[in-house]
Write a protein that holds these residues in place. Sequence first.
Motif, PDB file in Angstrom:
ATOM      1  N   ASN A 123      24.078  54.197  13.382  1.00 43.42           N
ATOM      2  CA  ASN A 123      24.391  52.822  12.988  1.00 43.42           C
ATOM      3  C   ASN A 123      25.885  52.538  13.172  1.00 43.42           C
ATOM      4  OD1 ASN A 123      21.767  52.254  12.047  1.00 43.42           O
ATOM      5  ND2 ASN A 123      22.229  53.159  10.069  1.00 43.42           N
ATOM      6  N   THR A 124      26.174  51.325  13.593  1.00 48.53           N
ATOM      7  CA  THR A 124      27.557  50.853  13.691  1.00 48.53           C
ATOM      8  C   THR A 124      27.633  49.477  13.053  1.00 48.53           C
ATOM      9  OG1 THR A 124      27.849  52.053  15.771  1.00 48.53           O
ATOM     10  CG2 THR A 124      29.467  50.338  15.264  1.00 48.53           C
ATOM     11  N   PHE A 125      28.496  49.356  12.031  1.00 48.99           N
ATOM     12  CA  PHE A 125      28.712  48.080  11.355  1.00 48.99           C
ATOM     13  C   PHE A 125      30.103  47.572  11.744  1.00 48.99           C
ATOM     14  CE2 PHE A 125      25.949  50.674   8.719  1.00 48.99           C
ATOM     15  CZ  PHE A 125      24.905  49.798   8.424  1.00 48.99           C
ATOM     16  N   ARG A 126      30.197  46.290  12.080  1.00 48.60           N
ATOM     17  CA  ARG A 126      31.483  45.686  12.413  1.00 48.60           C
ATOM     18  C   ARG A 126      31.864  44.678  11.330  1.00 48.60           C
ATOM     19  NH1 ARG A 126      28.482  46.420  16.019  1.00 48.60           N
ATOM     20  NH2 ARG A 126      28.352  46.645  18.193  1.00 48.60           N
ATOM     21  N   ASN A 127      33.048  44.882  10.747  1.00 49.13           N
ATOM     22  CA  ASN A 127      33.548  43.996   9.713  1.00 49.13           C
ATOM     23  C   ASN A 127      34.943  43.531  10.137  1.00 49.13           C
ATOM     24  OD1 ASN A 127      34.855  42.994   7.347  1.00 49.13           O
ATOM     25  ND2 ASN A 127      33.301  44.043   6.113  1.00 49.13           N
ATOM     26  N   PRO A 128      35.180  42.204  10.224  1.00 51.52           N
ATOM     27  CA  PRO A 128      36.477  41.717  10.696  1.00 51.52           C
ATOM     28  C   PRO A 128      37.656  42.204   9.841  1.00 51.52           C
ATOM     29  CG  PRO A 128      34.908  39.907  10.512  1.00 51.52           C
ATOM     30  CD  PRO A 128      34.258  41.120   9.955  1.00 51.52           C
ATOM     31  N   THR A 129      37.447  42.410   8.569  1.00 57.22           N
ATOM     32  CA  THR A 129      38.558  42.830   7.703  1.00 57.22           C
ATOM     33  C   THR A 129      38.654  44.344   7.545  1.00 57.22           C
ATOM     34  OG1 THR A 129      37.176  42.584   5.751  1.00 57.22           O
ATOM     35  CG2 THR A 129      38.520  40.691   6.393  1.00 57.22           C
ATOM     36  N   LYS A 130      37.525  45.052   7.590  1.00 56.83           N
ATOM     37  CA  LYS A 130      37.526  46.500   7.355  1.00 56.83           C
ATOM     38  C   LYS A 130      37.388  47.313   8.638  1.00 56.83           C
ATOM     39  CE  LYS A 130      35.594  46.032   2.754  1.00 56.83           C
ATOM     40  NZ  LYS A 130      34.502  46.372   1.870  1.00 56.83           N
ATOM     41  N   GLY A 131      37.174  46.683   9.755  1.00 61.45           N
ATOM     42  CA  GLY A 131      37.008  47.407  11.018  1.00 61.45           C
ATOM     43  C   GLY A 131      35.578  47.852  11.245  1.00 61.45           C
ATOM     44  N   THR A 132      35.434  48.928  12.000  1.00 58.20           N
ATOM     45  CA  THR A 132      34.117  49.444  12.366  1.00 58.20           C
ATOM     46  C   THR A 132      33.756  50.640  11.501  1.00 58.20           C
ATOM     47  OG1 THR A 132      34.433  48.707  14.639  1.00 58.20           O
ATOM     48  CG2 THR A 132      32.754  50.373  14.273  1.00 58.20           C
ATOM     49  N   LEU A 133      32.553  50.624  10.977  1.00 60.60           N
ATOM     50  CA  LEU A 133      32.038  51.721  10.158  1.00 60.60           C
ATOM     51  C   LEU A 133      30.811  52.299  10.854  1.00 60.60           C
ATOM     52  CD1 LEU A 133      31.837  53.346   7.469  1.00 60.60           C
ATOM     53  CD2 LEU A 133      30.371  51.498   6.641  1.00 60.60           C
ATOM     54  N   LYS A 134      30.805  53.631  11.006  1.00 55.09           N
ATOM     55  CA  LYS A 134      29.659  54.302  11.630  1.00 55.09           C
ATOM     56  C   LYS A 134      28.926  55.116  10.579  1.00 55.09           C
ATOM     57  CE  LYS A 134      31.481  54.427  16.238  1.00 55.09           C
ATOM     58  NZ  LYS A 134      30.740  54.513  17.424  1.00 55.09           N
ATOM     59  N   ASP A 135      27.633  55.063  10.626  1.00 56.06           N
ATOM     60  CA  ASP A 135      26.782  55.816   9.707  1.00 56.06           C
ATOM     61  C   ASP A 135      25.691  56.480  10.548  1.00 56.06           C
ATOM     62  OD1 ASP A 135      25.564  56.834   7.438  1.00 56.06           O
ATOM     63  OD2 ASP A 135      24.480  54.975   7.002  1.00 56.06           O
ATOM     64  N   ASN A 136      25.876  57.764  10.852  1.00 54.47           N
ATOM     65  CA  ASN A 136      24.940  58.513  11.685  1.00 54.47           C
ATOM     66  C   ASN A 136      24.283  59.599  10.853  1.00 54.47           C
ATOM     67  OD1 ASN A 136      25.914  56.972  13.838  1.00 54.47           O
ATOM     68  ND2 ASN A 136      27.521  58.457  14.249  1.00 54.47           N
ATOM     69  N   PHE A 137      22.945  59.685  10.914  1.00 55.10           N
ATOM     70  CA  PHE A 137      22.241  60.682  10.105  1.00 55.10           C
ATOM     71  C   PHE A 137      20.852  60.948  10.674  1.00 55.10           C
ATOM     72  CE2 PHE A 137      21.404  56.499   8.362  1.00 55.10           C
ATOM     73  CZ  PHE A 137      20.051  56.495   8.102  1.00 55.10           C
ATOM     74  N   TRP A 138      20.271  62.055  10.237  1.00 57.14           N
ATOM     75  CA  TRP A 138      18.884  62.382  10.541  1.00 57.14           C
ATOM     76  C   TRP A 138      18.022  61.886   9.394  1.00 57.14           C
ATOM     77  CZ3 TRP A 138      17.067  64.117  15.034  1.00 57.14           C
ATOM     78  CH2 TRP A 138      17.956  64.688  15.924  1.00 57.14           C
ATOM     79  N   ASN A 139      16.864  61.370   9.727  1.00 57.80           N
ATOM     80  CA  ASN A 139      15.935  60.898   8.697  1.00 57.80           C
ATOM     81  C   ASN A 139      14.571  61.558   8.915  1.00 57.80           C
ATOM     82  OD1 ASN A 139      15.438  58.828   6.468  1.00 57.80           O
ATOM     83  ND2 ASN A 139      13.745  58.455   7.876  1.00 57.80           N
ATOM     84  N   THR A 140      14.041  62.137   7.855  1.00 60.95           N
ATOM     85  CA  THR A 140      12.726  62.761   7.911  1.00 60.95           C
ATOM     86  C   THR A 140      11.760  61.935   7.072  1.00 60.95           C
ATOM     87  OG1 THR A 140      13.751  64.935   8.093  1.00 60.95           O
ATOM     88  CG2 THR A 140      11.423  64.878   7.482  1.00 60.95           C
ATOM     89  N   GLY A 141      10.613  61.661   7.643  1.00 60.59           N
ATOM     90  CA  GLY A 141       9.571  60.947   6.915  1.00 60.59           C
ATOM     91  C   GLY A 141       8.302  61.773   6.871  1.00 60.59           C
ATOM     92  N   LEU A 142       7.631  61.743   5.749  1.00 64.46           N
ATOM     93  CA  LEU A 142       6.320  62.371   5.592  1.00 64.46           C
ATOM     94  C   LEU A 142       5.388  61.273   5.110  1.00 64.46           C
ATOM     95  CD1 LEU A 142       4.437  64.803   5.540  1.00 64.46           C
ATOM     96  CD2 LEU A 142       5.231  65.276   3.209  1.00 64.46           C
ATOM     97  N   PHE A 143       4.518  60.826   6.008  1.00 64.43           N
ATOM     98  CA  PHE A 143       3.668  59.668   5.745  1.00 64.43           C
ATOM     99  C   PHE A 143       2.227  60.097   5.517  1.00 64.43           C
ATOM    100  CE2 PHE A 143       7.124  58.231   8.438  1.00 64.43           C
ATOM    101  CZ  PHE A 143       7.558  57.093   7.788  1.00 64.43           C
ATOM    102  N   ILE A 144       1.614  59.498   4.512  1.00 63.44           N
ATOM    103  CA  ILE A 144       0.179  59.604   4.309  1.00 63.44           C
ATOM    104  C   ILE A 144      -0.353  58.183   4.446  1.00 63.44           C
ATOM    105  CG2 ILE A 144       0.335  59.446   1.792  1.00 63.44           C
ATOM    106  CD1 ILE A 144      -2.116  61.446   1.838  1.00 63.44           C
ATOM    107  N   GLY A 145      -1.435  58.043   5.185  1.00 64.88           N
ATOM    108  CA  GLY A 145      -1.919  56.688   5.438  1.00 64.88           C
ATOM    109  C   GLY A 145      -3.423  56.600   5.497  1.00 64.88           C
ATOM    110  N   GLY A 146      -3.881  55.377   5.488  1.00 68.26           N
ATOM    111  CA  GLY A 146      -5.303  55.115   5.602  1.00 68.26           C
ATOM    112  C   GLY A 146      -5.519  53.780   6.266  1.00 68.26           C
ATOM    113  N   GLY A 147      -6.623  53.694   7.008  1.00 68.03           N
ATOM    114  CA  GLY A 147      -6.877  52.440   7.691  1.00 68.03           C
ATOM    115  C   GLY A 147      -8.321  52.266   8.095  1.00 68.03           C
ATOM    116  N   TYR A 148      -8.614  51.038   8.492  1.00 63.42           N
ATOM    117  CA  TYR A 148      -9.928  50.679   9.003  1.00 63.42           C
ATOM    118  C   TYR A 148      -9.911  50.889  10.506  1.00 63.42           C
ATOM    119  CZ  TYR A 148     -13.940  47.970  10.473  1.00 63.42           C
ATOM    120  OH  TYR A 148     -15.110  47.571  11.066  1.00 63.42           O
TER     121      TYR A 148
END
Length: 182
Positions: A123-148
């Motif tokens: 992620n890269t956020f641009r703020n005119p007053t604070k500059g550029t902020l980067k937020d880089n990370f790994w995300n793990t999801g464990l999903f349980i689901g059901g459907g028709y």
Amino acid sequence: MEKNSVKILTKTLTILFFIGTSIGIYGQTAASAAPKNDFWKHVQFGGGFGVSVGSGFTDVTVAPSAIYNLNHYVSIGAGLQGSIVSQKDFYSSAIYGLNVITLFNPVEELQISLEVEQVRVNNTFRNPTKGTLKDNFWNTGLFIGGGYRTDNVTVGMRYNLLFNKDKNVYSDALMPFIRVYF
């Protein structure tokens, strides 16, 4: 015909007969002895594709996947995913990764899924007053689901058991899905 010509013709026909019979027998043996490979008959391909475009906003997602049907009730599979999200002069994000899924079909119309997803989020956020902020990370999801399920389409909901509102790529643990495999 001369006696010599008949001998030559008989020898030639006998040799051709045995060669032809040998090839036929070898062909039958090789075909019946070879194990039948029907792997690809059990494979289905599918995935997702999404595009959202608005005033200064773009979201493009591509998520191909494949499953292998072990039997009528259980399938296993894997997929890739990539997403680019951008809001002009404010935010951009690149998300890419893979997932592994197991599908259970206890009855034809019901599909239960268990899915593990690992994605990299840049992620890269641009703020005119604070500059550029980067937020880089790994995300793990464990999903349980059901459907028709009907034919090759399943519509349902899935829940992320590892959801963390402070460090997650999704805004909610509960998500709808449409799953299609051909």
